[in-house]
Design an enzyme around this catalytic site. Structure first.
Site, PDB file in Angstrom:
ATOM      1  N   VAL A  48      69.393 -30.145  43.904  1.00  0.00           N
ATOM      2  CA  VAL A  48      69.631 -30.958  42.706  1.00  0.00           C
ATOM      3  C   VAL A  48      70.525 -32.137  43.068  1.00  0.00           C
ATOM      4  O   VAL A  48      71.536 -31.982  43.752  1.00  0.00           O
ATOM      5  CB  VAL A  48      70.265 -30.094  41.589  1.00  0.00           C
ATOM      6  N   HIS A  97      53.566  13.097  26.869  1.00  0.00           N
ATOM      7  CA  HIS A  97      52.319  12.343  26.968  1.00  0.00           C
ATOM      8  C   HIS A  97      51.866  11.918  25.578  1.00  0.00           C
ATOM      9  O   HIS A  97      51.891  12.740  24.663  1.00  0.00           O
ATOM     10  CB  HIS A  97      51.215  13.189  27.606  1.00  0.00           C
TER      11      HIS A  97
HETATM   12  P1  NAI Z   1      72.881 -15.737  38.382  1.00  0.00           P
HETATM   13  O1  NAI Z   1      73.849 -15.501  39.464  1.00  0.00           O
HETATM   14  O2  NAI Z   1      72.079 -14.627  37.850  1.00  0.00           O
HETATM   15  O3  NAI Z   1      71.838 -16.856  38.835  1.00  0.00           O
HETATM   16  C1  NAI Z   1      72.244 -18.127  39.246  1.00  0.00           C
HETATM   17  C2  NAI Z   1      71.103 -18.776  40.001  1.00  0.00           C
HETATM   18  O4  NAI Z   1      71.418 -20.141  40.168  1.00  0.00           O
HETATM   19  C3  NAI Z   1      70.896 -18.187  41.389  1.00  0.00           C
HETATM   20  O5  NAI Z   1      69.541 -17.893  41.573  1.00  0.00           O
HETATM   21  C4  NAI Z   1      71.402 -19.278  42.319  1.00  0.00           C
HETATM   22  O6  NAI Z   1      70.729 -19.309  43.543  1.00  0.00           O
HETATM   23  C5  NAI Z   1      71.108 -20.518  41.495  1.00  0.00           C
HETATM   24  N1  NAI Z   1      71.952 -21.664  41.808  1.00  0.00           N
HETATM   25  C6  NAI Z   1      73.289 -21.685  42.011  1.00  0.00           C
HETATM   26  N2  NAI Z   1      73.714 -22.948  42.245  1.00  0.00           N
HETATM   27  C7  NAI Z   1      72.620 -23.743  42.177  1.00  0.00           C
HETATM   28  C8  NAI Z   1      72.411 -25.142  42.305  1.00  0.00           C
HETATM   29  N3  NAI Z   1      73.413 -25.984  42.543  1.00  0.00           N
HETATM   30  N4  NAI Z   1      71.148 -25.612  42.183  1.00  0.00           N
HETATM   31  C9  NAI Z   1      70.116 -24.784  41.936  1.00  0.00           C
HETATM   32  N5  NAI Z   1      70.251 -23.453  41.785  1.00  0.00           N
HETATM   33  C10 NAI Z   1      71.492 -22.935  41.904  1.00  0.00           C
HETATM   34  O7  NAI Z   1      73.737 -16.468  37.228  1.00  0.00           O
HETATM   35  P2  NAI Z   1      73.426 -16.746  35.702  1.00  0.00           P
HETATM   36  O8  NAI Z   1      71.970 -16.700  35.418  1.00  0.00           O
HETATM   37  O9  NAI Z   1      74.207 -17.964  35.369  1.00  0.00           O
HETATM   38  O10 NAI Z   1      74.080 -15.513  34.993  1.00  0.00           O
HETATM   39  C11 NAI Z   1      75.450 -15.201  35.226  1.00  0.00           C
HETATM   40  C12 NAI Z   1      75.663 -13.731  35.195  1.00  0.00           C
HETATM   41  O11 NAI Z   1      75.649 -13.260  33.861  1.00  0.00           O
HETATM   42  C13 NAI Z   1      74.594 -12.899  35.896  1.00  0.00           C
HETATM   43  O12 NAI Z   1      74.778 -12.837  37.286  1.00  0.00           O
HETATM   44  C14 NAI Z   1      74.797 -11.571  35.261  1.00  0.00           C
HETATM   45  O13 NAI Z   1      75.872 -10.928  35.900  1.00  0.00           O
HETATM   46  C15 NAI Z   1      75.180 -11.929  33.839  1.00  0.00           C
HETATM   47  N6  NAI Z   1      74.011 -11.820  32.971  1.00  0.00           N
HETATM   48  C16 NAI Z   1      73.403 -10.608  32.833  1.00  0.00           C
HETATM   49  C17 NAI Z   1      72.290 -10.465  32.050  1.00  0.00           C
HETATM   50  C18 NAI Z   1      71.632  -9.148  31.970  1.00  0.00           C
HETATM   51  O14 NAI Z   1      72.227  -8.157  32.407  1.00  0.00           O
HETATM   52  N7  NAI Z   1      70.425  -9.047  31.422  1.00  0.00           N
HETATM   53  C19 NAI Z   1      71.719 -11.589  31.286  1.00  0.00           C
HETATM   54  C20 NAI Z   1      72.412 -12.836  31.552  1.00  0.00           C
HETATM   55  C21 NAI Z   1      73.523 -12.921  32.339  1.00  0.00           C
END
Ligand code: NAI
Ligand code: FAD
Length: 475
Positions: A247, A454
């Site tokens: 980006v 089932h």
């Molecule tokens: P995430 O860690 O899941 O994903 C972040 C993504 O952004 C990664 O794939 C990473 O490679 C990418 N990334 C980082 N810097 C970047 C850049 N400069 N350019 C392009 N891509 C980049 O983090 P996210 O989605 O923000 O969620 C944070 C946390 O919140 C999760 O890790 C999770 O712990 C929690 N969460 C849990 C959920 C669930 O349990 N269902 C739902 C939403 C969030």
């Protein structure tokens, strides 16, 4: 005059409010200080999870899934609806009502368990004889002393350098959950959990969604076979996910936002969108805690340093949840909160990090516990794998939702379950059986020999366990 407590919890998210309730159950005099404000400026207990995280995102996922079903799947059941319309403000209003039910529920639980609640920011003042002084800065100033302090101040969304969230065009999870109309074009940066969940909501409602991901692999932490299957389903839904991008400049424009990036082939691309959601991870939050006043140690990421038992560098100060190491998950925060309250009471609280389940609430849902096949390979483990597709499951066929599979990984010698990975309908609920099995150190054969109702989706779990021994009955 200051009020004294046995335990003061700073932060009322899932880590903090659960720690406060468990400590009160154990007979302590407990206070919980939380600063979150609702739109009217009143308290809104439950932290990120309740206000701008787990609960509101699942409410929107549910509404958008109903819309998608009405548009694309009702006809298969013989139901005709005419034109299906979505009233986004009503959907968002319903989400807000669900959030409020949860906020109010926690206030009720505090009253029931005699936890004293202070609405405002809690900060360390100083160590005093046998404890710490905590200042509460809210609508009313209060000075508290506590023998034991539990810090559960959570996390905040990470912004891209030089691109602050304005929550109008450049959105964190907060703004992403308050979009008032379906954006024609929506860009997201980061195809992690939030990117996929929020991207799914707006794609289902009709947005043209593009997710830009920095890494070359899709969902690197997920079992490769499962991630591949999920990606196929997302591609079919029209979620555009570009991997391996870099980006560049992000500029606000008259119409919205323009994102310059280099794609995996090295080509310069410009993506114009009405809104941009930045979901590139979260940072631990200690803003306003005045940690330095008492010398509370933080690491280079800003997380509070704790040992395996959540003890910080200071005697009598503990920290749990997103503000410490480990996965940023509500249930992990809760388990740590319970364990710390029990340790304060001299009991042996325990959190098993090997059996913390993960769920991504997309459609199909993705859920897993334990090790992935690539992790097992990397550590040279001898293992057996068994998979069973939902396509061969009667309940999934009846539901009309046959995408995905259940996958078991078991030790080649002992048959102990090492990991279970699911992509498919209700994976979030199905994974619980695998968590129980792993906690009890079950073998794949144990699950294979248990009677499952089932027709149920859980039969796919049993069949995948049978597949470990190459003896599925229905495939
Ligand atoms: P995430 O860690 O899941 O994903 C972040 C993504 O952004 C990664 O794939 C990473 O490679 C990418 N990334 C980082 N810097 C970047 C850049 N400069 N350019 C392009 N891509 C980049 O983090 P996210 O989605 O923000 O969620 C944070 C946390 O919140 C999760 O890790 C999770 O712990 C929690 N969460 C849990 C959920 C669930 O349990 N269902 C739902 C939403 C969030
Ligand atoms: P938080 O929930 O962040 O709570 C911290 C609280 O402390 C807040 O109320 C904050 O205002 C308060 N606070 C901070 N500093 C102070 C201070 N000095 N004084 C007083 N109060 C203070 N996890 C899941 O397991 N499942 C999901 O489905 C899921 N979905 C998510 C969706 C989104 C969009 C996001 C952003 C996160 C999601 N998460 C999910 C992650 C989950 O929300 C967090 O892991 C969880 O909320 C962490 O709990 P916590 O108690 O550590 O912190």
């Amino acid at each position: 005059m200051s009020q004294s407590f046995d335990v003061i919890v700073i932060g009322g998210g899932p880590g903090g409010y659960i720690a406060a309730i468990r400590a009160a159950q154990l007979g302590f005099k407990v206070a919980c200080v939380d600063e979150w404000k609702n739109a009217a400026g009143g308290p809104a207990l439950g932290g990120t999870c309740t206000n701008v995280g787990c609960i509101p995102s699942k409410a929107l996922l549910q509404s958008s899934e109903h819309f998608d079903h009405a548009n694309h799947h009702f006809a298969d059941h013989g139901i005709s609806t005419g034109t299906v319309k979505m009233d986004v403000s009503k959907m968002v209003g319903r989400k807000d009502a669900v959030v409020k039910q949860n906020n109010d529920g926690i206030q009720y639980l505090f009253k029931k368990n005699k936890v004293t609640f202070f609405h405002g920011r809690g900060s360390f003042v100083k160590a005093v004889d046998g404890g710490y002084e905590i200042q509460v800065a809210g609508t009313k100033e209060d000075l508290l002393t506590g023998k034991q302090i539990i810090v559960a101040t959570g996390s905040n969304a990470r912004a891209l350098p030089g691109v602050p969230f304005d929550e109008e065009t450049v959105l964190s999870n907060d703004g992403a959950l308050r979009i008032g109309a379906v954006p024609k074009k929506l860009a997201l940066i980061g195809s992690g959990v939030i990117g996929l969940e929020m991207g799914s909501v707006w794609r289902r409602l009709g947005s043209d969604v593009t997710i830009l991901e920095g890494l070359p692999t899709f969902l690197g932490a997920v079992d490769e076979q499962i991630a591949k299957e999920a990606k196929k389903a997302f591609d079919k839904q029209g979620l555009k996910i570009e991997l391996g991008v870099k980006v560049g400049d992000i500029k606000l424009t008259k119409k919205g936002v323009s994102v310059a990036y280099t794609n995996a082939k090295g080509e310069a691309v410009k993506l114009d969108a009405d809104k941009l959601i930045v979901s590139i991870g979260r940072v631990p939050n200690t803003i306003g805690l005045n940690a330095e006043a008492v010398g509370l140690q933080l690491d280079e990421r800003g997380a509070i340093v704790v040992d395996a038992e959540c003890k910080t560098s200071l005697p009598g100060v503990w920290a749990v949840g997103d503000v410490v190491r480990g996965p940023m998950l509500a249930h992990k925060a809760e388990e740590e909160g319970v364990a710390v309250a029990e340790r304060i009471a001299g009991q042996h609280g325990h959190v098993n990090f090997n059996t913390v389940p993960w769920v991504i609430y997309t459609s199909p849902e993705i859920a897993w516990v334990g090790e992935t096949e690539q992790q097992l390979k990397a550590r040279g483990a001898a293992y057996k794998a068994g998979t069973f597709p939902f396509l061969a499951n009667g309940r999934a066929r009846a539901l009309g939702d046959t995408t995905g599979m259940v996958k078991f990984l078991a030790d080649a010698t002992t048959d102990e379950i090492l990991g279970v990975h699911i992509v498919g309908p209700m994976a979030s609920e199905l994974i619980a059986e695998a968590v129980v099995a792993m906690e009890f150190k079950a073998s794949a054969e144990d699950i294979a020999r248990i009677c499952h109702a089932h027709p149920s989706l859980s039969e796919a779990t049993k069949e995948a366990a049978l597949a470990v021994d190459k003896r599925t009955l229905n495939f």
